[in-house]
Design an enzyme around this catalytic site. Sequence first.
Site, PDB file in Angstrom:
ATOM      1  N   GLY A 356       0.825  -1.198   0.000  1.00 27.38           N
ATOM      2  CA  GLY A 356       0.000   0.000   0.000  1.00 27.38           C
ATOM      3  C   GLY A 356       0.854   1.240   0.000  1.00 27.38           C
ATOM      4  N   PRO A 357       0.220   2.389  -0.164  1.00 27.14           N
ATOM      5  CA  PRO A 357       0.963   3.652  -0.216  1.00 27.14           C
ATOM      6  C   PRO A 357       1.638   3.959   1.118  1.00 27.14           C
ATOM      7  CG  PRO A 357      -1.386   3.972  -0.680  1.00 27.14           C
ATOM      8  CD  PRO A 357      -1.220   2.565  -0.312  1.00 27.14           C
ATOM      9  N   PRO A 358       2.518   4.927   1.138  1.00 25.01           N
ATOM     10  CA  PRO A 358       3.206   5.277   2.385  1.00 25.01           C
ATOM     11  C   PRO A 358       2.228   5.779   3.438  1.00 25.01           C
ATOM     12  CG  PRO A 358       4.219   6.378   0.503  1.00 25.01           C
ATOM     13  CD  PRO A 358       2.969   5.757   0.017  1.00 25.01           C
ATOM     14  N   LYS A 362       1.740   0.189   7.578  1.00 22.55           N
ATOM     15  CA  LYS A 362       2.401  -1.104   7.335  1.00 22.55           C
ATOM     16  C   LYS A 362       3.429  -1.390   8.428  1.00 22.55           C
ATOM     17  CE  LYS A 362       3.785   0.210   3.193  1.00 22.55           C
ATOM     18  NZ  LYS A 362       3.192   1.554   3.041  1.00 22.55           N
ATOM     19  N   THR A 363       4.263  -0.401   8.684  1.00 26.92           N
ATOM     20  CA  THR A 363       5.302  -0.613   9.695  1.00 26.92           C
ATOM     21  C   THR A 363       4.693  -0.809  11.069  1.00 26.92           C
ATOM     22  OG1 THR A 363       6.642   0.899   8.404  1.00 26.92           O
ATOM     23  CG2 THR A 363       7.457   0.318  10.579  1.00 26.92           C
ATOM     24  N   SER A 681      -5.330   2.345 -18.071  1.00 27.65           N
ATOM     25  CA  SER A 681      -6.636   2.567 -17.452  1.00 27.65           C
ATOM     26  C   SER A 681      -7.226   3.940 -17.752  1.00 27.65           C
ATOM     27  CB  SER A 681      -6.560   2.330 -15.953  1.00 27.65           C
ATOM     28  OG  SER A 681      -5.884   3.391 -15.331  1.00 27.65           O
ATOM     29  N   LYS A 724      -8.492   4.102  -6.262  1.00 29.77           N
ATOM     30  CA  LYS A 724      -9.028   5.143  -7.148  1.00 29.77           C
ATOM     31  C   LYS A 724     -10.324   5.720  -6.590  1.00 29.77           C
ATOM     32  CE  LYS A 724      -6.946   3.325 -11.353  1.00 29.77           C
ATOM     33  NZ  LYS A 724      -7.142   2.457 -12.516  1.00 29.77           N
TER      34      LYS A 724
HETATM   35  P1  ADP Z   1       3.938   2.792   6.395  1.00 31.61           P
HETATM   36  O1  ADP Z   1       4.849   1.829   7.032  1.00 31.61           O
HETATM   37  O2  ADP Z   1       2.763   2.136   5.740  1.00 31.61           O
HETATM   38  O3  ADP Z   1       4.563   3.804   5.521  1.00 31.61           O
HETATM   39  P2  ADP Z   1       3.570   3.658   9.093  1.00 31.61           P
HETATM   40  O4  ADP Z   1       3.303   2.344   9.700  1.00 31.61           O
HETATM   41  O5  ADP Z   1       4.904   4.265   9.319  1.00 31.61           O
HETATM   42  O6  ADP Z   1       3.260   3.637   7.557  1.00 31.61           O
HETATM   43  O7  ADP Z   1       2.456   4.682   9.553  1.00 31.61           O
HETATM   44  C1  ADP Z   1       2.639   6.069   9.634  1.00 31.61           C
HETATM   45  C2  ADP Z   1       1.994   6.583  10.883  1.00 31.61           C
HETATM   46  O8  ADP Z   1       0.594   6.485  10.798  1.00 31.61           O
HETATM   47  C3  ADP Z   1       2.383   5.807  12.100  1.00 31.61           C
HETATM   48  O9  ADP Z   1       2.584   6.671  13.162  1.00 31.61           O
HETATM   49  C4  ADP Z   1       1.187   4.916  12.351  1.00 31.61           C
HETATM   50  O10 ADP Z   1       1.068   4.587  13.688  1.00 31.61           O
HETATM   51  C5  ADP Z   1       0.060   5.752  11.874  1.00 31.61           C
HETATM   52  N1  ADP Z   1      -1.049   4.944  11.374  1.00 31.61           N
HETATM   53  C6  ADP Z   1      -1.199   4.447  10.142  1.00 31.61           C
HETATM   54  N2  ADP Z   1      -2.328   3.747  10.030  1.00 31.61           N
HETATM   55  C7  ADP Z   1      -2.934   3.792  11.233  1.00 31.61           C
HETATM   56  C8  ADP Z   1      -4.147   3.268  11.767  1.00 31.61           C
HETATM   57  N3  ADP Z   1      -4.991   2.533  11.020  1.00 31.61           N
HETATM   58  N4  ADP Z   1      -4.432   3.517  13.030  1.00 31.61           N
HETATM   59  C9  ADP Z   1      -3.607   4.252  13.796  1.00 31.61           C
HETATM   60  N5  ADP Z   1      -2.465   4.792  13.367  1.00 31.61           N
HETATM   61  C10 ADP Z   1      -2.120   4.566  12.096  1.00 31.61           C
END
Ligand code: ADP
Length: 806
Positions: A356-358, A362-363, A681, A724
């Site tokens: 998925g997007p940043p 995910k992390t 698309s 989208k």
């Molecule tokens: P990614 O790894 O997808 O780029 P991160 O995990 O670093 O994104 O998320 C960025 C920030 O957004 C983090 O502080 C994370 O805790 C918060 N965050 C993202 N999604 C959620 C969610 N569904 N609920 C609570 N916090 C979220």
Amino acid sequence: MEDKSYTDLKILPLIPLRDIVVFPHMVIPLFVGREKSVRAVEAAYNLDKKIMLAVQKEARSNDPFPDEIFKIGTIAEIVQIVKLSDGTIKILVEGKKRAKVTAFLDNPDFLEAACAEIEDIRGGSPETVALMRAALSAFEKFLKLSQRVPPETLLALADINDPGHFADLIASHLSVKIEDKQLLLETPDPRQRIEKVFAMLNSELEILDLEKKVRGRVKDQMEQNQKEYYLNEQLRAIQKELGKGDEKTEIEELREKIQNAGMPVDVNKKALKELRRLEMMQPMSSEATVVRNYIDWLVDLPWKPGAADRLNIKRAGEILDEDHYGLEKIKERILEYLAVRKLSRKMKGPILCFAGPPGVGKTSLGKSIARALGRKFARVSLGGIRDEAEIRGHRRTYIGSMPGKIIQSIKKAGTRNPVLMLDEIDKMGNDFRGDPASALLEVLDPEQNHAFNDHYLEVDYDLSEVVFITTANILYTIPKPLLDRMEVLRLPGYTDFEKVKISEKFLIPRKIEEHGLSKNKITFERSSIEKIIRSYTREAGVRNLEREIAAICRKTAKSVVEKKKRMERTVITGKSVQKLLGPSKFNPDRREEKDETGAATGLAWTEVGGELLATEVVVTDGKGELTLTGKLGDVMKESARAAFTYVRSIAPRLGLSRNFYKNKDIHIHVPEGAIPKDGPSAGITLATALISALAKIPVKHDLAMTGEITLRGKVLPVGGIKEKVLAAHRGRISEVIIPKDNENDLREIPANVRKRIKFHAVSKMDEVLDLAFPGKIKDSPPKEDLKNPGKLPEYDRNQNFPLSIN
Ligand code: ADP
């Protein structure tokens, strides 16, 4: 040589000398071995002790003929004679006078010659005196340098006034060739003799000087080594006194560490072997550093099995909820994954891949999984890796080599079983330096990863207890074999509503705490959050949102500290957002204001999530050129051509002649920050914009669409519908056209979005036209065209319509 200088003729026994020239005044012992010579000595001793000494030309010759002996020699007196037990004798002689052999006598017992004494030419000039002085000082130098001549010689020399004698004394101490000495002997003129001696002295001095320099250099080198050795020894002694850093104890320490590291047998052996090598090395050498480094790596790696998982599925669910808002399906799947792991420790589940997007979490999901399992969490960033060695390490032969990223992160985690997140697996490249993806395959393969081979470590490392999770922004760049290993969980991004919720529940409380504020010092009104989301961020995730909230907290904290705010409590409203963050960065309403001709809104899916794609077409008079701008990829260009051909095929329905384009130029532009765009698309969007421009009918402004187009006007399915649609929602679009075959994807769209957007699932371009230009386009072509229904115009890309791409 002039005969007139002969004073007297004497018949004397003669001994040929091999390797020495005896000068007048010289006292020297001689060993006499040859029988003939012994007899000559005896004869001389019995007579008047005078003997003629002359050098033989060939030293090797044992019984030289008269003509093999130099004619000029020295008459000497035998001072002493000692008979040795082996029949040879040792004599002490004193040189008396230069002499010339004028004839050899016929004596079978020993050599006997008629010798004429040669007198030195008398009478020294001032020049000779000057020469003598120069020679004296040169000799003094020579004496100092050579260290072979006794220093008394200098005193003796200084006392000599007779230049001939002076020259002879110096000559007797020079270590020059026999021939040169003979030459001096044959020089009767004292002045000339001094000159020659002086020249020889000088060249001797040069040689000695050189010798000294060389000796000095060697000595310096040796001294340096000695000094270093000495200092090292001292250092060691000091360290010993201080009770630390002693080399012995360092080795002992390492040995202890090796024994306690819980290494497998073969690793233990390898470590001890390297330790033995280290022991033999100079502790300060660079080689020792390399070995020490290597042993450190072995010792520091976690070898013992990791602690067992403390897994409670109910608690795991709570943890996931504690950390994340929404994401129900993903959480459910994660819990299933954990349950399977718990049931069978042996069964290797698939590897989860969060795509998925940043900023979509995910992390943080990975961290929660680690928390739920009670394991350590570590990350490896794979973005931009092109070299296999970054995964697998460099061989130890390279200077400064290190293990690869996998082993590095295991060391950092400090356990053998961390949750290891492999970030940006879609951004890995490969080139001549090897394929990192194949190394990664080995890492992820449960059949192989119990014996992972890192080039630096040289010993196998067991990765089978590691829980691997990968992340990616897009899937199509992931090598197929890798993708096959993974179970992809898609996180498409959040709606504004979800973002507000995430902010309220997670981001804001966290940032408030991080900035040392308290909840009653600052509150965010919902309208302020919405304002940040709409006007200051445009993203699928919440990363920038988090950043902007942090900026507000930072600024508030600053004014609290500066006591500018006397108010107890700061309330962040929509207005104060603008004050704190400055003018808005994005225009929230992205759809067109009103219906426009030649403009259609498409939906794109990029790495950072879904996007609205404004597409513009302008038709001008010209000569049939089609121009495409806006950083379009090849697939998108082809899609534009297909759309154009389709439009030509329905030209009569649009009220255009079949050859309408021959005197027109058409320019298609897809603006938005020169972001590269590609994919098929946009097909129906391009066709819609073209038709609108050509037929001069405006397109509905709150309509967006996505779908591939065929030449016959069919609409084919596309990817990324969820992303989208979310983008359309963010852009306040109220109607969305999607391909019929994508209808199923709508089920994944959050209910509140589905409520706000009207969806149209279409399979033909005609349906798109009905929606974009309701009631404006004829259903069927005029009569003359009915004869040939559906006939396609010839498609000749070169002749008919040159496609110039800018
Ligand atoms: P990614 O790894 O997808 O780029 P991160 O995990 O670093 O994104 O998320 C960025 C920030 O957004 C983090 O502080 C994370 O805790 C918060 N965050 C993202 N999604 C959620 C969610 N569904 N609920 C609570 N916090 C979220």
